[in-house]
Enzyme design. Structure first.
Site, mmCIF file in Angstrom:
data_model
loop_
_atom_site.group_PDB
_atom_site.id
_atom_site.type_symbol
_atom_site.label_atom_id
_atom_site.label_comp_id
_atom_site.label_asym_id
_atom_site.label_seq_id
_atom_site.Cartn_x
_atom_site.Cartn_y
_atom_site.Cartn_z
ATOM 1 N N ASP A 80 -17.331 60.982 3.708
ATOM 2 C CA ASP A 80 -16.945 61.643 4.948
ATOM 3 C C ASP A 80 -17.957 61.236 6.014
ATOM 4 O O ASP A 80 -19.161 61.168 5.736
ATOM 5 C CB ASP A 80 -16.953 63.161 4.758
ATOM 6 C CG ASP A 80 -16.308 63.865 5.921
ATOM 7 O OD1 ASP A 80 -15.148 64.305 5.796
ATOM 8 O OD2 ASP A 80 -16.968 63.986 6.983
ATOM 9 N N ASP A 132 -12.128 70.960 0.798
ATOM 10 C CA ASP A 132 -12.281 71.672 2.065
ATOM 11 C C ASP A 132 -11.254 71.273 3.130
ATOM 12 O O ASP A 132 -10.997 72.016 4.057
ATOM 13 C CB ASP A 132 -13.706 71.470 2.635
ATOM 14 C CG ASP A 132 -14.118 69.998 2.709
ATOM 15 O OD1 ASP A 132 -13.291 69.120 2.431
ATOM 16 O OD2 ASP A 132 -15.296 69.726 3.049
ATOM 17 N N HIS A 133 -10.647 70.100 2.984
ATOM 18 C CA HIS A 133 -9.712 69.618 4.015
ATOM 19 C C HIS A 133 -8.270 70.064 3.749
ATOM 20 O O HIS A 133 -7.650 70.722 4.571
ATOM 21 C CB HIS A 133 -9.732 68.088 4.085
ATOM 22 C CG HIS A 133 -10.931 67.490 4.744
ATOM 23 N ND1 HIS A 133 -12.198 67.605 4.245
ATOM 24 C CD2 HIS A 133 -11.058 66.749 5.879
ATOM 25 C CE1 HIS A 133 -13.045 66.974 5.040
ATOM 26 N NE2 HIS A 133 -12.376 66.442 6.042
ATOM 27 N N ARG A 185 -12.138 57.683 6.488
ATOM 28 C CA ARG A 185 -10.956 57.542 5.622
ATOM 29 C C ARG A 185 -10.600 56.078 5.370
ATOM 30 O O ARG A 185 -10.294 55.331 6.294
ATOM 31 C CB ARG A 185 -9.772 58.326 6.212
ATOM 32 C CG ARG A 185 -9.270 57.817 7.526
ATOM 33 C CD ARG A 185 -8.290 58.788 8.178
ATOM 34 N NE ARG A 185 -8.998 59.969 8.665
ATOM 35 C CZ ARG A 185 -8.616 60.703 9.706
ATOM 36 N NH1 ARG A 185 -7.512 60.394 10.367
ATOM 37 N NH2 ARG A 185 -9.311 61.749 10.082
ATOM 38 N N ARG A 188 -15.036 66.452 17.199
ATOM 39 C CA ARG A 188 -14.170 65.362 17.671
ATOM 40 C C ARG A 188 -13.009 65.922 18.478
ATOM 41 O O ARG A 188 -12.431 66.939 18.080
ATOM 42 C CB ARG A 188 -13.609 64.561 16.488
ATOM 43 C CG ARG A 188 -14.656 63.720 15.841
ATOM 44 C CD ARG A 188 -14.113 62.843 14.735
ATOM 45 N NE ARG A 188 -15.218 62.012 14.282
ATOM 46 C CZ ARG A 188 -15.413 61.637 13.026
ATOM 47 N NH1 ARG A 188 -14.567 61.974 12.086
ATOM 48 N NH2 ARG A 188 -16.452 60.897 12.719
ATOM 49 N N SER A 233 -13.624 58.794 11.577
ATOM 50 C CA SER A 233 -13.569 59.197 10.170
ATOM 51 C C SER A 233 -13.798 58.042 9.199
ATOM 52 O O SER A 233 -13.537 56.883 9.507
ATOM 53 C CB SER A 233 -12.192 59.811 9.925
ATOM 54 O OG SER A 233 -11.736 59.516 8.636
HETATM 55 C C1 MIC Z 1 -12.882 63.866 10.003
HETATM 56 O O1 MIC Z 1 -13.644 64.686 10.485
HETATM 57 O O2 MIC Z 1 -12.306 63.005 10.672
HETATM 58 C C2 MIC Z 1 -12.653 63.892 8.492
HETATM 59 C C3 MIC Z 1 -11.284 64.355 8.265
HETATM 60 O O3 MIC Z 1 -13.544 64.803 7.908
HETATM 61 C C4 MIC Z 1 -12.905 62.496 7.971
HETATM 62 C C5 MIC Z 1 -12.591 62.309 6.551
HETATM 63 C C6 MIC Z 1 -11.131 62.143 6.262
HETATM 64 O O4 MIC Z 1 -10.419 61.530 7.039
HETATM 65 O O5 MIC Z 1 -10.729 62.609 5.204
HETATM 66 C C7 MIC Z 1 -14.327 61.984 8.207
HETATM 67 O O6 MIC Z 1 -15.035 62.494 9.034
HETATM 68 O O7 MIC Z 1 -14.729 61.000 7.568
HETATM 69 FE FE1 SF4 Z 2 -14.015 68.873 8.195
HETATM 70 FE FE2 SF4 Z 2 -14.378 66.479 9.308
HETATM 71 FE FE3 SF4 Z 2 -13.922 68.647 10.800
HETATM 72 FE FE4 SF4 Z 2 -16.208 68.416 9.554
HETATM 73 S S1 SF4 Z 2 -15.436 67.080 11.168
HETATM 74 S S2 SF4 Z 2 -14.960 70.255 9.660
HETATM 75 S S3 SF4 Z 2 -15.608 67.423 7.661
HETATM 76 S S4 SF4 Z 2 -12.524 67.707 9.358
#
Ligand code: MIC
Ligand code: SF4
Length: 653
Positions: free
Chosen positions: A125, A70-71, A546, A386, A544
């Site tokens: 995630d 999805d990313h 990550r 965010r 996140s």
């Molecule tokens: C986000 O919303 O910051 C992400 C991208 O979904 C991350 C995961 C990632 O960095 O791949 C998260 O929320 O953990």
């Molecule tokens: Fe995707 Fe993270 Fe954004 Fe949710 S918050 S839509 S999981 S990038």
């Protein structure tokens, strides 16, 4: 005579008790849990599946594993499609479902098709707590934690405190939504208020919220720093599961009347008003009316926080017969194929298109800077979760967060308005009686999989590891940071960097690049002089999950982070990759350190096995100070074995 007094249980305790493998589900104590479901998404999943492969078990050992894409959806070269193929073949080989690109955002699809009350799920995630809306304990973890659980290990967690969020009364619909509720909670608790806590929702107000509305609230509990959030499972939960043709997964789940909580926060739903989070933090919340008149450039609606059918239907009703303002670009990313299909069949997508919306595929998209970045100095209002600086792909843009309905009103008016004064009238509908269930983009695990070849493109490199904890560290402070540093700041995302998630050597060039473009060069140079140390403030590594925010700095020679306090997932990721998280014993000592100071820490193993207090000599300024670690027994072993991968391999032998 013995007098037995049995205290009632809250929902969290009930679920933890039935899943406990060892330990105590008492706040502050380590507890090992049996996990029912694990899911990964592509941006963290390539690492997770590479690590699963490195552990060397034949098949996933949890009842359900799902690999979502999805990313990393923009296919501007070979990297992302190669990763997708790796994930698809790894899922087939090791026994996981594979959700094809286009099927939707992991959390939304998981809620629709798999999440269930009374279960425990892990996801790679931070917004995995979305599943709490259905009465599931759903926790965000790093990829290596997920891999070890898929390989058969229990999940160990320090039992959080349980805080009751008591909801009273009803929302002032149509303009006040679940998003405003969670923004109000963020306003009160801030991005640190949930650290070490699980937020359990209760009270009569719960009944006013549908499952997808509850999921909006639990999703964004991640921004409060909470381990997870959970709602009871009631008739509305049954309704949702029935509509998804999964009534069989329903069980009722409530806290006992005399359940106890560490803390209680009351929210009167009827007093919540439309709110907005200002740049650059989700807790920078004010009533939307305070910003009335602010001209805007972009609006984004969707993401894993706000893209249910119920909500999108109201968005479409506002757009019907209206036009997006001349100065605004409106982008909509529906959360899942199911939602997208429903909107299309019912003509609601046509209302959006006719109004001038740009429809994006079902993916994270602009939320993580995968397209849709705002221009320099531009203002973007988003129904996402965010708004950290630079996360949109442009550190010179200003991102605000508001409900999907407020976003729509703002897109039509071209400026921030209190939607209650906009003259617009959304239709408010309840959740539908049935959803179209069509799982043709969800590929079930194969039975006979031994001969399936896992295909790795040239961008997929081995995961680096640190090795054993050294006896001493003599290294240089590479960077000194303030409070609430996000993993987006440590290891940025966006369309240029995200495709490198499977290639740590190249990705490490971007560590801290939005804060200090010289960081990776300086860190590499410092390697020949003993490596580096990061100094952080409170809540270091929020946001996140990550693990790249630990692995890439480690690859650049990082030995330890000394901070005032850490965010949960990042702290675990550091430990998993052999980096010692240390905290100042006296917060004032933070002020005395400067960038480029050389620090010496001796007798690491002795201190770690002993009282976990360490003396740091500042060789540059000639003074010493104390730091400590608060590792539990398992975490100590993980660090002494050189990280979670060697530890897991050893313990599964
Ligand atoms: C986000 O919303 O910051 C992400 C991208 O979904 C991350 C995961 C990632 O960095 O791949 C998260 O929320 O953990
Ligand atoms: Fe995707 Fe993270 Fe954004 Fe949710 S918050 S839509 S999981 S990038």
């Amino acid at each position: 005579m013995l007098n037995f007094y049995i205290v009632g249980k809250n929902i969290v305790e009930k679920i933890f008790e039935t899943h406990k493998v060892y330990g105590e589900s008492k706040a502050g104590k380590p507890v090992g849990l049996r996990v029912d479901q694990v899911y990964t998404q592509d941006a963290t999943g390539t690492m997770a599946w590479l690590q699963f492969e490195a552990i060397g078990v034949e098949r996933v050992k949890v009842s359900l594993a799902v690999s979502y894409v999805d990313h990393n959806m923009i296919q501007s070269n070979y990297m992302n499609p190669d990763d997708h193929l790796f994930l698809q073949t790894a899922a087939a080989r090791y026994g996981a479902y594979f959700s094809k690109p286009g099927n939707g955002i992991s959390h939304q699809v998981h809620l629709e098709r798999f999440a269930a009350p009374n279960k425990i799920a892990l996801g790679t995630d931070s917004h995995t707590p979305t599943g709490g809306g259905i009465g599931m304990i759903a926790i965000g973890v790093g990829g290596l934690d997920a891999a070890t659980v898929m390989a058969g290990a229990p999940f160990e967690i320090t039992m959080p405190q349980v805080m009751l969020i008591e909801l009273r009364s009803r929302l002032n619909r149509p303009w006040v939504t679940a998003m405003d509720v969670i923004l109000e909670i963020l306003r009160r608790l801030t991005v640190r208020g949930g650290i070490g806590k699980i937020l359990e929702y209760g009270g009569h107000g719960v009944r006013d919220l549908s499952v997808t509305e509850r999921a909006t609230i639990t999703n964004m509990g991640a921004e409060i720093g909470a381990t997870t959030s959970i709602f009871p499972s009631d008739e509305r939960t049954r309704h949702y599961l029935k509509a998804q043709e999964r009534e069989i997964d329903w069980i009722e789940l409530h806290a006992d009347e005399d359940a106890e909580y560490a803390d209680v926060l009351e929210i009167d739903l009827s007093s919540v008003e439309p709110l907005i989070a200002k740049p650059h933090s989700p807790d920078n919340v004010v009533p939307l009316r305070e910003l009335s008149g602010t001209k805007i450039d972009q609006v984004c609606i969707g993401s894993c926080t706000n893209s249910s059918y119920q909500l999108m239907k109201s968005v479409a009703s506002l757009l019907r017969g209206n036009s997006v303002a001349e100065n605004v670009s409106l982008l909509i990313n529906p959360g899942s194929k199911q939602v997208y299909e429903m909107l299309s069949r019912e003509g609601l997508m046509a209302d959006m298109i006719a109004a001038g919306a740009r429809i994006l595929e079902c993916s994270c998209g602009p939320c993580i800077g995968m397209g849709g970045s705002p221009g320099t100095g531009q203002i973007s209002v988003r129904s996402y979760n965010r708004n950290f600086r630079g996360r949109s792909g442009n550190k010179d843009a200003f991102v605000y967060l508001a409900s999907a309905l407020s976003c729509t009103a703002v897109a039509i008016k071209g400026k921030i308005v209190d939607p209650r004064d906009s003259g617009l009238h959304p239709d408010v509908s309840d959740e539908p009686e049935s959803y179209p269930v069509n799982d043709n983009m969800l590929i079930a695990p194969k039975e006979d999989a031994k001969n399936i070849k896992v295909i790795k493109g040239p961008n997929i490199k081995e995961v680096p590891f640190k090795g054993l904890l050294p006896e001493k560290i003599e290294a240089e402070v590479l960077i000194k940071l303030g409070d609430n540093i996000t993993t987006d700041e440590i290891m940025p995302a966006g369309s240029a960097v995200l495709p490198l998630r499977s290639n740590i050597p190249t990705m490490s060039e971007f560590v801290f690049s939005n804060l200090d473009s010289t960081f990776s060069k300086r860190a590499k140079e410092a390697q020949s002089r003993g490596g580096g140390i990061i100094v952080g403030g409170d809540n270091y590594g929020q946001g996140s999950s990550r693990e790249h925010a630990a692995i890439a700095p480690m690859y650049l020679g990082l030995h330890t982070v000394i901070a005032k306090s850490f965010a949960r997932i990042h702290r675990s990721n550091l430990i998993n990759f052999g980096i010692l998280p240390l905290q100042f014993s006296r917060p004032e000592d933070y002020d005395r350190i400067n960038e480029a100071d050389r620090l010496l820490l001796k007798d690491l193993e002795k201190s770690l096995r002993g009282n976990q207090s360490y003396t740091v000599d500042n060789l540059t300024r000639n003074y010493s100070f104390e730091v400590f670690s608060d590792l539990n027994e398992r975490e100590k072993k993980v660090l002494l074995t050189g990280g979670l991968l060697p530890f897991t391999k050893k313990s599964l032998q």
